[in-house]
Design an enzyme around this catalytic site. Structure first.
Site, short mmCIF file in Angstrom:
data_model
loop_
_atom_site.label_atom_id
_atom_site.label_comp_id
_atom_site.label_asym_id
_atom_site.label_seq_id
_atom_site.Cartn_x
_atom_site.Cartn_y
_atom_site.Cartn_z
N PRO A 2 0.73 -1.20 0.10
CA PRO A 2 -0.03 0.11 0.04
C PRO A 2 0.76 1.31 -0.07
O PRO A 2 1.69 1.40 0.99
CB PRO A 2 -0.81 -0.28 1.32
CG PRO A 2 -0.76 -1.51 1.75
CD PRO A 2 0.39 -1.85 1.15
N ASN A 165 8.02 2.59 -0.56
CA ASN A 165 9.18 1.96 -1.10
C ASN A 165 9.24 1.82 -2.45
O ASN A 165 10.23 1.80 -3.28
CB ASN A 165 9.49 0.52 -0.13
CG ASN A 165 10.93 0.34 0.17
OD1 ASN A 165 11.17 1.70 0.79
ND2 ASN A 165 11.30 -0.64 -0.08
N ARG A 261 13.31 -2.57 4.68
CA ARG A 261 12.69 -1.77 3.58
C ARG A 261 13.87 -2.19 2.52
O ARG A 261 14.87 -1.75 2.72
CB ARG A 261 12.73 -0.46 3.76
CG ARG A 261 11.50 0.11 4.65
CD ARG A 261 11.53 1.48 4.69
NE ARG A 261 10.38 2.00 5.52
CZ ARG A 261 9.16 2.07 5.14
NH1 ARG A 261 8.85 1.92 3.84
NH2 ARG A 261 8.15 2.77 5.98
#
Length: 276
Positions: A2, A165, A261
């Protein structure tokens, strides 16, 4: 994953299903909201703000949710089997009698007064898909710390709200810099901000996020396939679509939940520092 475009799509689906209708059931499955009762209240609107969703109901209340890494809202016709995940992952059920909105794996779910919304979203920078978008203010915030790495600066929702990201990796590739390049060394930061806005606007109505030209001579898809949709994100070990060098990956940072990440970049197309 998302990001601002996904959240905007979720808000639109929820708005179409709930706004203007009264709730016949409101099941909020988190301990702090166990006694909250929204039944009978009219849903006024569902508003996206960066990666946050604000579901406003009459009586001056807002149900605030955040999708983080893998949360989602699904909408089903009444009587249809819910298919967004196992029942133990459901955190919210909003039922109008005709449609049911089910929130899965929501790491953030709060009920607050609508007047207090700034408490949860007031820190955000200009929203790339919002009515408050201000490119000059976003650029000012981004450049406030010129020594900061551009990847974390783009991910910082206090600078510009909506980049996650995937878009961070793609924006750095398009700008020709690695995510570890200081913001102050990015040649045209104003174009970086403009490109962020362009990408999110282009993807807010797309079912599949796309940053490439859909087909590319270096790696075409099978017949009838649009080919790669992203330049570098998720393409570690595969050839760069522009130069053919091997796309690399490294841990860029960790989010608040401690999840890594990953950063993706092309060592030939992108200038700047990078992990060994």
């Amino acid at each position: 994953m998302p990001e601002g475009d996904t959240v905007a799509q979720a808000a639109r689906r929820l708005r179409e299903a709930l706004a203007g209708h009264r709730l016949v059931r409101a099941d909020l499955r988190v301990p702090k909201l166990a006694t909250a009762d929204l039944r009978g209240r009219l849903v006024l609107d569902v508003v996206p703000r960066g990666k946050h969703l604000l579901t406003r109901v009459e009586g001056g209340l807002t149900l605030h949710s955040h999708l983080r890494m893998d949360g989602s809202w699904r909408v089903f016709p009444a009587g249809r089997r819910w298919t967004g995940g196992p029942a133990h992952q459901i955190r919210a059920v909003l039922d109008t009698g005709a449609r049911v909105a089910v929130g899965y794996r929501l790491p953030v779910l709060d009920l607050l007064r609508t007047a207090d919304e700034p408490r949860v979203v007031g820190h955000l920078g200009p929203d790339l898909l919002g009515a408050d978008w201000d490119a000059d203010e976003a650029l000012r915030r981004l450049l406030a710390d010129p020594g900061r790495e551009v990847g974390p600066a783009l991910l910082d929702q206090r600078n510009l709200a909506g980049v996650g990201n995937v878009f961070m990796a793609e924006l750095c590739f398009i700008a020709g810099v690695t995510p570890w390049t200081p913001v102050g060394e990015v040649a045209a930061p104003d174009r970086l901000v403009a490109e962020a806005r362009r990408l999110l606007v282009a993807n807010r109505d797309r079912p599949d996020r796309t940053t490439t030209t859909r087909t590319h001579p270096r790696e075409r898809g099978v017949r009838g396939s649009p080919g790669p949709r992203l330049y570098v994100y998720g393409r570690a070990g595969r050839p760069c679509l522009l130069c053919g060098a091997t796309v690399r990956t490294a841990t860029e940072s960790r989010d608040r939940a401690g999840q890594e990440r990953p950063a993706f970049w092309c060592p030939r197309c992108q200038r700047g520092p990078a992990p060994a």
